[in-house]
Design a protein around this motif. Structure first.
Motif, short mmCIF file in Angstrom:
data_model
loop_
_atom_site.label_atom_id
_atom_site.label_comp_id
_atom_site.label_asym_id
_atom_site.label_seq_id
_atom_site.Cartn_x
_atom_site.Cartn_y
_atom_site.Cartn_z
N GLY A 139 -61.97 -51.07 -55.96
CA GLY A 139 -61.33 -51.18 -57.28
C GLY A 139 -61.46 -49.92 -58.10
O GLY A 139 -61.59 -49.98 -59.32
N VAL A 140 -61.44 -48.77 -57.42
CA VAL A 140 -61.51 -47.48 -58.10
C VAL A 140 -60.33 -46.63 -57.67
O VAL A 140 -59.63 -46.96 -56.72
CB VAL A 140 -62.84 -46.73 -57.79
CG1 VAL A 140 -64.04 -47.54 -58.26
CG2 VAL A 140 -62.96 -46.39 -56.32
N ALA A 141 -60.12 -45.52 -58.36
CA ALA A 141 -59.04 -44.60 -58.01
C ALA A 141 -59.40 -43.86 -56.72
O ALA A 141 -60.57 -43.59 -56.44
CB ALA A 141 -58.81 -43.60 -59.13
N GLU A 142 -58.39 -43.51 -55.96
CA GLU A 142 -58.60 -42.75 -54.73
C GLU A 142 -59.29 -41.41 -55.03
O GLU A 142 -60.12 -40.94 -54.26
CB GLU A 142 -57.26 -42.53 -54.02
CG GLU A 142 -57.40 -42.09 -52.59
CD GLU A 142 -56.08 -42.11 -51.83
OE1 GLU A 142 -55.97 -41.31 -50.88
OE2 GLU A 142 -55.18 -42.90 -52.17
N ARG A 143 -58.97 -40.81 -56.16
CA ARG A 143 -59.60 -39.56 -56.57
C ARG A 143 -61.11 -39.74 -56.77
O ARG A 143 -61.90 -38.87 -56.46
CB ARG A 143 -58.94 -39.03 -57.85
CG ARG A 143 -59.56 -37.77 -58.38
CD ARG A 143 -59.32 -36.58 -57.46
NE ARG A 143 -60.10 -35.45 -57.93
CZ ARG A 143 -60.89 -34.72 -57.19
NH1 ARG A 143 -60.99 -34.94 -55.91
NH2 ARG A 143 -61.58 -33.73 -57.69
N THR A 144 -61.51 -40.91 -57.26
CA THR A 144 -62.93 -41.21 -57.43
C THR A 144 -63.62 -41.21 -56.07
O THR A 144 -64.71 -40.64 -55.92
CB THR A 144 -63.13 -42.56 -58.14
OG1 THR A 144 -62.52 -42.48 -59.44
CG2 THR A 144 -64.59 -42.92 -58.28
N VAL A 145 -63.00 -41.83 -55.09
CA VAL A 145 -63.56 -41.84 -53.73
C VAL A 145 -63.70 -40.41 -53.22
O VAL A 145 -64.75 -40.03 -52.67
CB VAL A 145 -62.68 -42.68 -52.78
CG1 VAL A 145 -63.12 -42.52 -51.33
CG2 VAL A 145 -62.70 -44.15 -53.19
N THR A 146 -62.69 -39.60 -53.44
CA THR A 146 -62.73 -38.20 -52.99
C THR A 146 -63.87 -37.46 -53.68
O THR A 146 -64.62 -36.72 -53.03
CB THR A 146 -61.38 -37.51 -53.28
OG1 THR A 146 -60.35 -38.23 -52.59
CG2 THR A 146 -61.39 -36.07 -52.84
N ARG A 147 -64.06 -37.66 -54.98
CA ARG A 147 -65.15 -37.00 -55.72
C ARG A 147 -66.51 -37.45 -55.19
O ARG A 147 -67.41 -36.63 -55.01
CB ARG A 147 -65.06 -37.31 -57.21
CG ARG A 147 -64.10 -36.42 -57.96
CD ARG A 147 -64.32 -36.60 -59.44
NE ARG A 147 -64.83 -37.93 -59.71
CZ ARG A 147 -64.26 -38.84 -60.51
NH1 ARG A 147 -63.24 -38.55 -61.19
NH2 ARG A 147 -64.76 -40.03 -60.67
N TRP A 148 -66.67 -38.76 -54.95
CA TRP A 148 -67.93 -39.26 -54.43
C TRP A 148 -68.22 -38.67 -53.05
O TRP A 148 -69.34 -38.31 -52.75
CB TRP A 148 -67.93 -40.78 -54.35
CG TRP A 148 -68.04 -41.47 -55.67
CD1 TRP A 148 -68.45 -40.93 -56.86
CD2 TRP A 148 -67.73 -42.83 -55.94
NE1 TRP A 148 -68.40 -41.89 -57.85
CE2 TRP A 148 -67.97 -43.07 -57.31
CE3 TRP A 148 -67.27 -43.88 -55.16
CZ2 TRP A 148 -67.79 -44.31 -57.90
CZ3 TRP A 148 -67.08 -45.12 -55.75
CH2 TRP A 148 -67.33 -45.32 -57.12
N ARG A 149 -67.19 -38.57 -52.23
CA ARG A 149 -67.37 -37.99 -50.90
C ARG A 149 -67.80 -36.52 -51.02
O ARG A 149 -68.69 -36.08 -50.30
CB ARG A 149 -66.07 -38.07 -50.09
CG ARG A 149 -65.79 -39.48 -49.57
CD ARG A 149 -64.44 -39.50 -48.90
NE ARG A 149 -64.26 -40.69 -48.08
CZ ARG A 149 -63.17 -40.98 -47.40
NH1 ARG A 149 -62.14 -40.13 -47.42
NH2 ARG A 149 -63.10 -42.07 -46.67
N GLU A 150 -67.19 -35.80 -51.91
CA GLU A 150 -67.52 -34.38 -52.10
C GLU A 150 -68.94 -34.21 -52.64
O GLU A 150 -69.62 -33.26 -52.29
CB GLU A 150 -66.51 -33.72 -53.04
CG GLU A 150 -65.14 -33.55 -52.41
CD GLU A 150 -64.06 -33.14 -53.40
OE1 GLU A 150 -64.34 -33.07 -54.62
OE2 GLU A 150 -62.93 -32.91 -52.96
N ALA A 151 -69.37 -35.14 -53.48
CA ALA A 151 -70.71 -35.10 -54.07
C ALA A 151 -71.80 -35.45 -53.05
O ALA A 151 -72.95 -35.12 -53.25
CB ALA A 151 -70.80 -36.02 -55.27
N GLY A 152 -71.42 -36.15 -52.01
CA GLY A 152 -72.37 -36.47 -50.95
C GLY A 152 -73.06 -37.82 -51.10
O GLY A 152 -73.59 -38.33 -50.16
N GLY A 153 -73.07 -38.40 -52.26
CA GLY A 153 -73.66 -39.73 -52.46
C GLY A 153 -75.17 -39.68 -52.63
O GLY A 153 -75.88 -39.26 -51.76
N ASP A 154 -75.62 -40.16 -53.78
CA ASP A 154 -77.05 -40.13 -54.10
C ASP A 154 -77.72 -41.48 -53.95
O ASP A 154 -78.93 -41.55 -53.91
CB ASP A 154 -77.25 -39.68 -55.56
CG ASP A 154 -76.61 -38.32 -55.82
OD1 ASP A 154 -76.50 -37.54 -54.85
OD2 ASP A 154 -76.24 -38.06 -56.96
N ALA A 155 -76.95 -42.57 -53.92
CA ALA A 155 -77.54 -43.90 -53.95
C ALA A 155 -78.30 -44.21 -52.67
O ALA A 155 -77.87 -43.89 -51.58
CB ALA A 155 -76.47 -44.96 -54.18
#
Length: 74
Positions: A57-73
């Motif tokens: 339920g998020v924008a595709e751009r958000t997914v791209t940003r999270w992927r680029e950030a590497g994920g901290d959770a």
């Protein structure tokens, strides 16, 4: 990857993540950390950004940003 018997990991509801990934049943509301964790797990499962965005339920751009950030959770 979920281990037998594990349902939580560092505040992440692994059952909710599995439900989102499998697209089964009513989809649970996720916290910000759970959304990022789910994105990382779904990316590892070779799901497209479009599918991940739709399920989370998020924008595709958000997914791209999270992927680029590497994920901290967790």
């Amino acid at each position: 990857m979920m281990l037998h018997g594990d349902t939580w990991r560092h505040g992440i509801d692994l059952v909710a993540i599995e439900r989102i990934m499998s697209d089964r049943g009513p989809l649970p509301a996720l916290t910000e950390d759970e959304l990022r964790y789910a994105c990382r797990e779904m990316t590892a499962a070779d799901m497209s950004a479009a599918v991940i965005a739709e399920r989370l339920g998020v924008a595709e751009r958000t997914v791209t940003r999270w992927r680029e950030a590497g994920g901290d959770a967790a």
